[in-house]
Design a protein around this motif. Structure first.
Motif, mmCIF file in Angstrom:
data_model
loop_
_atom_site.group_PDB
_atom_site.id
_atom_site.type_symbol
_atom_site.label_atom_id
_atom_site.label_comp_id
_atom_site.label_asym_id
_atom_site.label_seq_id
_atom_site.Cartn_x
_atom_site.Cartn_y
_atom_site.Cartn_z
ATOM 1 N N PHE A 155 0.851 -1.183 0.000
ATOM 2 C CA PHE A 155 0.000 0.000 0.000
ATOM 3 C C PHE A 155 0.894 1.242 0.000
ATOM 4 O O PHE A 155 1.384 1.664 1.051
ATOM 5 N N GLU A 156 1.084 1.825 -1.182
ATOM 6 C CA GLU A 156 2.015 2.937 -1.321
ATOM 7 C C GLU A 156 1.594 4.162 -0.526
ATOM 8 O O GLU A 156 2.428 5.006 -0.192
ATOM 9 N N GLN A 157 0.290 4.291 -0.250
ATOM 10 C CA GLN A 157 -0.173 5.468 0.486
ATOM 11 C C GLN A 157 0.136 5.387 1.971
ATOM 12 O O GLN A 157 -0.107 6.342 2.714
ATOM 13 N N LEU A 158 0.679 4.252 2.416
ATOM 14 C CA LEU A 158 1.046 4.096 3.816
ATOM 15 C C LEU A 158 2.504 4.455 4.041
ATOM 16 O O LEU A 158 3.388 4.056 3.276
ATOM 17 N N VAL A 159 2.739 5.195 5.098
ATOM 18 C CA VAL A 159 4.103 5.418 5.579
ATOM 19 C C VAL A 159 4.412 4.275 6.528
ATOM 20 O O VAL A 159 3.720 4.079 7.524
ATOM 21 N N MET A 160 5.430 3.488 6.211
ATOM 22 C CA MET A 160 5.811 2.348 7.049
ATOM 23 C C MET A 160 7.070 2.692 7.827
ATOM 24 O O MET A 160 8.026 3.195 7.262
ATOM 25 N N LEU A 161 7.056 2.393 9.112
ATOM 26 C CA LEU A 161 8.232 2.631 9.937
ATOM 27 C C LEU A 161 8.622 1.333 10.630
ATOM 28 O O LEU A 161 7.777 0.690 11.268
ATOM 29 N N PRO A 162 9.883 0.930 10.523
ATOM 30 C CA PRO A 162 10.309 -0.340 11.138
ATOM 31 C C PRO A 162 10.404 -0.214 12.655
ATOM 32 O O PRO A 162 10.939 0.764 13.173
ATOM 33 N N CYS A 163 9.879 -1.211 13.343
ATOM 34 C CA CYS A 163 9.831 -1.168 14.811
ATOM 35 C C CYS A 163 10.851 -2.091 15.476
ATOM 36 O O CYS A 163 11.603 -1.675 16.341
ATOM 37 N N TYR A 164 10.869 -3.349 15.072
ATOM 38 C CA TYR A 164 11.823 -4.292 15.648
ATOM 39 C C TYR A 164 11.910 -5.525 14.763
ATOM 40 O O TYR A 164 11.015 -5.808 13.968
ATOM 41 N N HIS A 165 13.016 -6.250 14.908
ATOM 42 C CA HIS A 165 13.197 -7.535 14.235
ATOM 43 C C HIS A 165 12.794 -8.653 15.206
ATOM 44 O O HIS A 165 12.919 -8.507 16.428
ATOM 45 N N TRP A 166 12.343 -9.757 14.652
ATOM 46 C CA TRP A 166 12.046 -10.916 15.482
ATOM 47 C C TRP A 166 12.308 -12.189 14.680
ATOM 48 O O TRP A 166 12.384 -12.152 13.461
ATOM 49 N N GLN A 281 -0.076 8.499 4.586
ATOM 50 C CA GLN A 281 0.748 9.687 4.371
ATOM 51 C C GLN A 281 -0.155 10.911 4.337
ATOM 52 O O GLN A 281 -1.224 10.913 3.736
ATOM 53 N N GLY A 282 0.273 11.954 5.006
ATOM 54 C CA GLY A 282 -0.504 13.185 5.059
ATOM 55 C C GLY A 282 -1.434 13.260 6.248
ATOM 56 O O GLY A 282 -2.061 14.291 6.479
ATOM 57 N N MET A 283 -1.527 12.178 7.022
ATOM 58 C CA MET A 283 -2.399 12.177 8.196
ATOM 59 C C MET A 283 -1.806 13.049 9.294
ATOM 60 O O MET A 283 -0.605 12.975 9.591
ATOM 61 N N PHE A 284 -2.624 13.895 9.895
ATOM 62 C CA PHE A 284 -2.166 14.691 11.028
ATOM 63 C C PHE A 284 -2.030 13.768 12.235
ATOM 64 O O PHE A 284 -2.981 13.083 12.624
ATOM 65 N N ILE A 285 -0.845 13.750 12.804
ATOM 66 C CA ILE A 285 -0.563 12.866 13.931
ATOM 67 C C ILE A 285 -0.638 13.673 15.217
ATOM 68 O O ILE A 285 0.117 14.636 15.397
#
Length: 331
Positions: A155-166, A281-285
């Protein structure tokens, strides 16, 4: 042109052009939706939808362009509301999260406990589903955040941020041959040793299952997967019944609660998976949303979140995300 009319055409599009389903989702009547869509088309002077009798069959070329801008406009309208909420009630509001069973059951409880302690007036909503469902909920604005290991990248419209490896662990009863052979040193266990026994693991598409399949395929092994489930607790139940050995996310093993099972760490056999948090992307946080992300992944500061969010090109953004993934903690 009214915002309500734009909500209607977006909902019709999201619901597979099913006007009745769109009306149900917006707690109104099907004739009411149809009327407002018609009024909007008359005002614009173009058809948004192609009709086959009383049914909508497809979206017109003009409709596709209009819907693109509608999504952006409605997101901005939602942002205006969020900004007002932020300045009116900084510590009040809602936070909705779509995630998998594994994250909701094993990774999120301590984070939510801390978050609730800091923001007791924020209402939390947890939605569970498959990774594609989770990503879509966030992309469609049904939830604020998506937390998953797979599918978010589609989903290209999502900003993905890596959190942790498992990584994964093999779970067996104490009297199982693998426990007898490798209980003292699981680093000597091979994929062939695992493939020699019936397997119980996650359903395809859940909890990093693709990495598991890739590992066996790379060694030309075809394991006998006798049962799959989305829930690690279900997997453990059937391991206890003797149906096979379990492969679960290592975070799903609790030394106290699962003391009747032997954990054989398999980090050396499978490539680590990465859990991400995603949002539109573009969402007010809002401030409490930044704090939630930082509680879940302390390296994700407000400045870093904003930096990645502002990268418009999806490919460039993905490159930045990959760079962030290099030094993540491992659970």
């Amino acid at each position: 042109m009214k915002l309500r009319q734009l909500h209607y055409i977006q909902e019709v599009s999201k619901r597979g052009l099913n006007v009745t389903a769109a009306a149900d989702a917006m707690f109104t009547s099907q004739p009411g939706v149809s009327k407002q869509v018609r009024l909007l088309e008359e005002e614009l002077g173009v058809d948004i939808f192609v009709r086959n009798g009383k049914h909508i069959s497809e979206i017109t070329p003009a409709g596709k362009r209009i819907l693109d801008y509608t999504r952006k406009l409605l997101l901005e309208a939602e942002n205006i509301r969020r900004i007002a909420d932020e300045f009116r009630d900084i510590d009040k509001g809602d936070l909705s999260i779509a995630t998998t069973h594994t994250q909701a059951r094993y990774a999120l409880p301590p984070i939510i406990r801390k978050f609730r302690g800091k923001y007791p007036q924020v209402r939390l909503h947890l939605h569970q589903g498959s990774p594609p469902q989770i990503a879509k909920m966030s992309a469609d604005g049904v939830t604020d955040f998506a937390i998953a290991t797979e599918a978010l990248e589609h989903f290209e419209q999502l900003v993905m941020l890596p959190c942790y490896h498992w990584n994964r662990s093999v779970l067996v009863p104490p009297n199982h041959p693998l426990a007898q052979q490798f209980g003292a040193d699981a680093s000597q266990m091979s994929l062939a040793d695992i493939a020699a026994h019936p397997l119980i693991t996650y359903t395809f598409g859940f909890t990093g299952r693709s990495k598991l399949d890739q590992a066996f395929a790379a060694h030309s092994l075809k394991p006998d997967v006798v049962l799959t489930a989305v829930d690690a607790d279900v997997i453990k139940t059937y391991v206890r019944l003797g149906l096979g050995i379990g492969i679960v996310a290592s975070m799903a093993y609790d030394a106290k609660q699962d003391s009747d099972l032997v954990e054989l760490r398999a980090d050396h056999l499978f490539e680590a998976s990465t859990t991400h948090i995603g949002f539109r992307q573009g969402m007010f946080i809002r401030s409490y949303m930044y704090d939630f992300i930082s509680l879940f992944a302390p390296h994700l500061t407000r400045e870093l979140i904003d930096e990645v969010s502002e990268i418009a090109d999806a490919d460039v953004r993905q490159q930045r995300v990959r760079a962030l993934s290099v030094n993540l903690i491992r659970l």
